[in-house]
Design a protein around this motif. Structure first.
Motif, PDB file in Angstrom:
ATOM      1  N   MET A   1      53.971  48.428  65.502  1.00 58.64           N
ATOM      2  CA  MET A   1      53.280  47.676  64.255  1.00 58.64           C
ATOM      3  C   MET A   1      52.997  48.212  63.100  1.00 58.64           C
ATOM      4  SD  MET A   1      51.963  44.467  64.812  1.00 58.64           S
ATOM      5  CE  MET A   1      50.586  43.447  64.546  1.00 58.64           C
ATOM      6  N   ILE A   2      53.242  47.307  61.843  1.00 60.15           N
ATOM      7  CA  ILE A   2      53.323  47.605  60.604  1.00 60.15           C
ATOM      8  C   ILE A   2      51.743  47.472  59.977  1.00 60.15           C
ATOM      9  CG2 ILE A   2      54.245  47.619  58.300  1.00 60.15           C
ATOM     10  CD1 ILE A   2      56.811  46.705  59.775  1.00 60.15           C
ATOM     11  N   TYR A   3      51.068  48.551  59.735  1.00 58.64           N
ATOM     12  CA  TYR A   3      49.849  48.281  59.006  1.00 58.64           C
ATOM     13  C   TYR A   3      49.660  48.772  57.451  1.00 58.64           C
ATOM     14  CZ  TYR A   3      48.499  48.182  64.095  1.00 58.64           C
ATOM     15  OH  TYR A   3      48.344  47.995  65.363  1.00 58.64           O
ATOM     16  N   ASN A   4      50.520  49.443  57.232  1.00 56.81           N
ATOM     17  CA  ASN A   4      50.676  50.070  55.796  1.00 56.81           C
ATOM     18  C   ASN A   4      51.838  49.937  55.078  1.00 56.81           C
ATOM     19  OD1 ASN A   4      50.572  52.242  53.680  1.00 56.81           O
ATOM     20  ND2 ASN A   4      48.378  52.416  54.131  1.00 56.81           N
ATOM     21  N   VAL A   5      52.043  50.065  53.940  1.00 58.62           N
ATOM     22  CA  VAL A   5      53.575  50.025  53.242  1.00 58.62           C
ATOM     23  C   VAL A   5      54.318  51.353  53.836  1.00 58.62           C
ATOM     24  CG1 VAL A   5      52.641  50.916  51.227  1.00 58.62           C
ATOM     25  CG2 VAL A   5      54.693  49.619  51.544  1.00 58.62           C
ATOM     26  N   THR A   6      53.582  52.221  53.879  1.00 63.43           N
ATOM     27  CA  THR A   6      54.281  53.613  54.281  1.00 63.43           C
ATOM     28  C   THR A   6      54.960  53.320  55.906  1.00 63.43           C
ATOM     29  OG1 THR A   6      52.201  54.505  54.955  1.00 63.43           O
ATOM     30  CG2 THR A   6      52.948  54.970  52.773  1.00 63.43           C
ATOM     31  N   ASP A   7      54.456  52.691  56.527  1.00 64.05           N
ATOM     32  CA  ASP A   7      55.066  52.287  57.799  1.00 64.05           C
ATOM     33  C   ASP A   7      56.504  51.628  57.894  1.00 64.05           C
ATOM     34  OD1 ASP A   7      52.824  53.403  58.940  1.00 64.05           O
ATOM     35  OD2 ASP A   7      51.734  51.416  59.158  1.00 64.05           O
ATOM     36  N   LEU A   8      56.561  50.877  56.520  1.00 62.42           N
ATOM     37  CA  LEU A   8      58.148  50.320  56.506  1.00 62.42           C
ATOM     38  C   LEU A   8      59.079  51.443  56.211  1.00 62.42           C
ATOM     39  CD1 LEU A   8      57.115  47.632  53.841  1.00 62.42           C
ATOM     40  CD2 LEU A   8      57.766  47.285  56.324  1.00 62.42           C
ATOM     41  N   GLU A   9      60.350  51.429  56.985  1.00 66.12           N
ATOM     42  CA  GLU A   9      61.322  52.365  56.934  1.00 66.12           C
ATOM     43  C   GLU A   9      62.023  52.094  55.594  1.00 66.12           C
ATOM     44  OE1 GLU A   9      65.809  52.974  58.690  1.00 66.12           O
ATOM     45  OE2 GLU A   9      64.579  51.069  59.414  1.00 66.12           O
ATOM     46  N   VAL A  10      62.263  50.998  54.959  1.00 66.57           N
ATOM     47  CA  VAL A  10      62.657  50.842  53.575  1.00 66.57           C
ATOM     48  C   VAL A  10      61.800  51.686  52.684  1.00 66.57           C
ATOM     49  CG1 VAL A  10      64.217  49.199  54.110  1.00 66.57           C
ATOM     50  CG2 VAL A  10      61.566  48.598  53.191  1.00 66.57           C
TER      51      VAL A  10
ATOM     52  N   ASN B   1      57.264  48.120  43.992  1.00 65.90           N
ATOM     53  CA  ASN B   1      57.193  46.693  44.271  1.00 65.90           C
ATOM     54  C   ASN B   1      57.116  46.425  45.840  1.00 65.90           C
ATOM     55  OD1 ASN B   1      57.627  44.783  42.139  1.00 65.90           O
ATOM     56  ND2 ASN B   1      58.999  46.190  41.374  1.00 65.90           N
ATOM     57  N   LEU B   2      57.660  47.418  46.597  1.00 64.35           N
ATOM     58  CA  LEU B   2      57.367  47.320  48.170  1.00 64.35           C
ATOM     59  C   LEU B   2      55.915  47.243  48.429  1.00 64.35           C
ATOM     60  CD1 LEU B   2      60.369  49.388  49.815  1.00 64.35           C
ATOM     61  CD2 LEU B   2      59.776  46.872  50.105  1.00 64.35           C
ATOM     62  N   ALA B   3      55.152  48.488  47.704  1.00 65.39           N
ATOM     63  CA  ALA B   3      53.680  48.471  47.898  1.00 65.39           C
ATOM     64  C   ALA B   3      52.883  47.297  47.310  1.00 65.39           C
ATOM     65  CB  ALA B   3      53.298  49.711  47.048  1.00 65.39           C
ATOM     66  N   GLU B   4      53.381  46.735  46.224  1.00 63.72           N
ATOM     67  CA  GLU B   4      52.688  45.537  45.511  1.00 63.72           C
ATOM     68  C   GLU B   4      52.828  44.412  46.541  1.00 63.72           C
ATOM     69  OE1 GLU B   4      52.070  42.843  41.550  1.00 63.72           O
ATOM     70  OE2 GLU B   4      53.538  44.531  41.547  1.00 63.72           O
ATOM     71  N   GLY B   5      54.127  44.179  46.716  1.00 61.74           N
ATOM     72  CA  GLY B   5      54.300  42.839  47.767  1.00 61.74           C
ATOM     73  C   GLY B   5      53.796  42.992  49.039  1.00 61.74           C
ATOM     74  N   PHE B   6      53.628  44.345  49.613  1.00 61.18           N
ATOM     75  CA  PHE B   6      53.145  44.529  50.852  1.00 61.18           C
ATOM     76  C   PHE B   6      51.713  44.282  50.946  1.00 61.18           C
ATOM     77  CE2 PHE B   6      51.251  46.714  54.458  1.00 61.18           C
ATOM     78  CZ  PHE B   6      52.067  46.322  55.468  1.00 61.18           C
ATOM     79  N   GLY B   7      50.930  44.536  49.730  1.00 59.23           N
ATOM     80  CA  GLY B   7      49.641  44.213  49.778  1.00 59.23           C
ATOM     81  C   GLY B   7      49.181  42.706  49.709  1.00 59.23           C
ATOM     82  N   LYS B   8      50.497  41.845  49.286  1.00 58.94           N
ATOM     83  CA  LYS B   8      50.263  40.448  49.199  1.00 58.94           C
ATOM     84  C   LYS B   8      50.890  39.782  50.369  1.00 58.94           C
ATOM     85  CE  LYS B   8      50.187  40.705  44.260  1.00 58.94           C
ATOM     86  NZ  LYS B   8      50.513  40.638  43.048  1.00 58.94           N
ATOM     87  N   ARG B   9      51.325  40.359  51.475  1.00 60.16           N
ATOM     88  CA  ARG B   9      52.112  40.035  52.584  1.00 60.16           C
ATOM     89  C   ARG B   9      51.788  38.800  53.273  1.00 60.16           C
ATOM     90  NH1 ARG B   9      49.141  44.362  53.813  1.00 60.16           N
ATOM     91  NH2 ARG B   9      48.078  44.390  55.818  1.00 60.16           N
ATOM     92  N   ASN B  10      50.361  38.509  53.128  1.00 56.75           N
ATOM     93  CA  ASN B  10      49.957  37.250  53.934  1.00 56.75           C
ATOM     94  C   ASN B  10      50.494  36.266  53.224  1.00 56.75           C
ATOM     95  OD1 ASN B  10      48.275  38.631  55.611  1.00 56.75           O
ATOM     96  ND2 ASN B  10      46.455  38.353  54.266  1.00 56.75           N
ATOM     97  N   SER B  11      51.079  36.051  52.087  1.00 56.14           N
ATOM     98  CA  SER B  11      51.966  35.102  51.342  1.00 56.14           C
ATOM     99  C   SER B  11      53.520  35.535  51.787  1.00 56.14           C
ATOM    100  CB  SER B  11      51.754  34.958  50.018  1.00 56.14           C
ATOM    101  OG  SER B  11      52.579  34.271  49.305  1.00 56.14           O
ATOM    102  N   GLU B  12      54.117  35.090  52.689  1.00 51.54           N
ATOM    103  CA  GLU B  12      55.481  35.227  53.043  1.00 51.54           C
ATOM    104  C   GLU B  12      56.333  35.334  51.623  1.00 51.54           C
ATOM    105  OE1 GLU B  12      58.958  33.913  56.053  1.00 51.54           O
ATOM    106  OE2 GLU B  12      56.746  33.908  56.748  1.00 51.54           O
ATOM    107  N   ALA B  13      56.446  34.042  50.841  1.00 51.54           N
ATOM    108  CA  ALA B  13      57.147  33.848  49.915  1.00 51.54           C
ATOM    109  C   ALA B  13      56.913  35.102  48.865  1.00 51.54           C
ATOM    110  CB  ALA B  13      56.713  32.583  49.073  1.00 51.54           C
ATOM    111  N   THR B  14      55.630  35.506  48.528  1.00 53.02           N
ATOM    112  CA  THR B  14      55.433  36.408  47.419  1.00 53.02           C
ATOM    113  C   THR B  14      55.987  37.689  47.944  1.00 53.02           C
ATOM    114  OG1 THR B  14      53.418  35.361  46.916  1.00 53.02           O
ATOM    115  CG2 THR B  14      53.538  37.584  46.313  1.00 53.02           C
ATOM    116  N   PHE B  15      55.798  38.200  49.361  1.00 54.99           N
ATOM    117  CA  PHE B  15      56.574  39.499  49.733  1.00 54.99           C
ATOM    118  C   PHE B  15      57.879  39.465  49.559  1.00 54.99           C
ATOM    119  CE2 PHE B  15      57.066  42.550  53.154  1.00 54.99           C
ATOM    120  CZ  PHE B  15      57.297  43.774  52.540  1.00 54.99           C
TER     121      PHE B  15
END
Length: 121
Positions: free
Chosen positions: A1-10, A49-63
């Motif tokens: 499960m991905i809970y934080n931007v640091t959990d993203l491999e990219v 940008n990954l961090a900023e977008g991840f913070g807005k991930r509830n909006s799929e289009a924004t992320f």
């Protein structure tokens, strides 16, 4: 499960590549200051940008839009690296290796963009 931007491999890959990029850029002569500056800016914009977008991930289009920005920044880094080793040929071999790593990052970002689904919590 991905809970934080640091959990993203990219994200982790973009941070590791940023370290390699900065090491590479220390070898560039001062005459190429503008390329170094722009390359650093583009390299730093990927994890931010990954961090900023991840913070807005509830909006799929924004992320997904932030991921597209990251892809563009990764491609921009590759262009700056190529520019650098074109004018500083002794850096070509190292620049090609680093560019290949950014190509891998771009592919992974493209995959994330294609496969990301936002879920409402």
């Amino acid at each position: 499960m991905i809970y934080n931007v640091t959990d993203l491999e990219v994200y982790g890959l973009s941070i590791e590549l940023l370290k390699e990029l900065y090491t590479f850029l220390t070898k560039v002569p001062n005459s190429e200051f503008d390329s170094v500056k722009n390359c650093k800016r583009a390299g730093k914009s990927i994890p931010t940008n990954l961090a900023e977008g991840f913070g807005k991930r509830n909006s799929e289009a924004t992320f997904k839009n932030h991921i597209l920005i990251c892809i563009g920044s990764s491609d921009e880094v590759m262009a700056h690296i190529q520019t650098i080793y074109t004018v500083v040929p002794k850096l070509e071999k190292e620049g090609l290796v680093l560019s290949e790593k950014y190509k891998i990052l771009s592919r992974k970002l493209n995959s994330l963009h294609k496969n990301w689904k936002s879920y409402k919590y």
